[in-house]
Design an enzyme around this catalytic site. Structure first.
Site, PDB file in Angstrom:
ATOM      1  N   ASP A   1       0.661  -1.317   0.050  1.00  0.00           N
ATOM      2  CA  ASP A   1       0.097  -0.120  -0.054  1.00  0.00           C
ATOM      3  C   ASP A   1       0.869   1.244  -0.091  1.00  0.00           C
ATOM      4  OD1 ASP A   1      -2.395  -1.463   0.109  1.00  0.00           O
ATOM      5  OD2 ASP A   1      -2.196  -1.586   2.228  1.00  0.00           O
ATOM      6  N   SER A   2       0.429   2.346  -0.408  1.00  0.00           N
ATOM      7  CA  SER A   2       0.843   3.470  -0.649  1.00  0.00           C
ATOM      8  C   SER A   2       1.718   4.072   0.732  1.00  0.00           C
ATOM      9  CB  SER A   2       0.039   4.629  -1.059  1.00  0.00           C
ATOM     10  OG  SER A   2      -0.437   4.446  -2.162  1.00  0.00           O
TER      11      SER A   2
END
Length: 377
Positions: free
Chosen positions: A45-46
């Site tokens: 995920d970012s």
């Protein structure tokens, strides 16, 4: 415009920085190697950081093999709140009191071995052909089914209490999951935990965001992830990754002070040079770790192999006949015979150049894929 390199092939270990998507992190690999044919073996995920194993060129066919292996993470978990995304980008949907350390210890111990886990609604999993996260953003109520995952090991590395004090636990250089004797810390067992940094080794398909949520609920609180660091995928280690020097120390205070930080653009060129220097060829050792027992193709059979002619056992010789290999489930298997039923094998030439993958099934050997030979100029 960078010149395209159709012969680029290899494996790149890349240290993804928080604030970037996994996809955008691959731009440095593409520029460094002059190819758009790249694929990573498991999205981060970012907000997360750490190891991406990137397969380049013809080795993108190996991605699914690497994705299937166990992964090791460190997670900074915040207690007392739960967000809809189960990470720091979401909205708070539930609050609860902070847990005592003794209850947190019980909860962490509970989530070991085989468990049934409900993935986050904000995830890339598909429901009726659409991403669950897209459905949630469109206002739909998404309920994902439980699925079986495995938590091989866990260890609390650091704690931050409600009074602002921190404590870190010494680690053995030879055992990153060394058991902590909390009887030696009886004076803090009743203290309220606000944040915990915990290391996990987990199977494919495990969501650490869900694990944080479930641990929070199990200790009578609520929880979500503030930070996530992936340190290992099978035999691939973050310490060997391009760009590792750009990652800040992964501690509770460092994660909290760098929430929502944006990577510096000048780091891009540095990572490009790192990728050029650190790209790895596919080796027989890596193949074994990826669950693909390595065999050597006899030089007299190379023409037959590259022309797609029928394969026979006598064309191949095990490279490690006396060594156990790791199967697709991560189990160590004794090599009692040259070929095992329903097993894929990595093929190497006598100079140990990777040539492809074959499949042995029901006494029949078939081609899985062949890596085209590179003609040396």
């Amino acid at each position: 415009m960078a010149k395209k390199n159709s012969n680029a092939a290899g494996i790149v270990l890349l240290a993804k920085q928080s604030g970037l998507t996994s996809y955008s992190s691959l731009h440095a690999v593409k520029k460094a190697l002059g190819t758009s044919k790249v694929g990573h073996t498991g999205t981060l995920d970012s907000f997360a950081q750490g190891l991406l194993v990137v397969c380049v060129g013809n080795l993108t066919r190996l991605s699914s093999h690497i994705t299937a292996f166990n992964k090791t993470y460190e997670a900074v978990i915040e207690f007392g709140k739960e967000t809809d995304t189960l990470d720091p980008t979401g909205e708070v949907v539930r609050t609860a009191g902070l847990p005592e350390l003794q209850n947190l210890l019980l909860a962490v111990e509970k989530y070991k071995g085989a468990i049934e886990q409900v993935p986050p609604a904000f995830s890339a999993l598909h429901v009726d052909g659409k991403r669950a996260s897209d459905l949630v953003r469109d206002g739909h109520n998404v309920e994902l089914e439980k699925r079986l995952v495995f938590i091989m090991a866990s260890r609390i590395c650091e704690l931050k209490f409600d009074d602002g004090t921190n404590i870190s636990f010494k680690e053995s250089p030879s055992d990153e999951f060394e058991k902590i004797d909390f009887n030696e810390y009886s004076d803090i067992l009743c203290k309220k935990v606000h944040y915990a940094r915990i290391r996990f080794e987990v199977s494919k398909g495990t969501y650490i965001r869900s694990l944080a949520r479930d641990i929070g609920q199990a200790c009578g609180s609520a929880a979500f992830l503030d930070g996530l660091l992936r340190t290992r995928i099978s035999c691939f280690d973050l310490k060997d990754a391009a760009g590792i020097d750009l990652l800040k120390p992964f501690t509770i205070d460092s994660v909290l002070s760098n929430l929502n930080s944006i990577p510096k653009s000048e780091n891009f060129d540095y990572i490009v040079e790192e990728v050029k220097n650190k790209i790895q060829a596919m080796t027989s050792e890596i193949a074994e770790q990826c669950g693909l027992p390595a065999v050597c193709l006899n030089s007299s059979n190379e023409i037959d192999f590259y022309n797609g002619r029928p394969l026979k056992q006598k064309m191949f010789t095990p490279i490690y006949p006396d060594k156990d290999y790791i199967d697709s489930d991560g189990n160590s298997v004794k090599r009692e015979k040259a070929f095992f039923a329903d097993t894929k094998y990595s093929v190497f030439l006598e100079d140990l150049t990777f040539a492809g993958v074959i499949h042995f099934e029901k006494q029949h050997i078939s081609y899985d894929y062949v890596i085209p030979r590179v003609v040396k100029q």
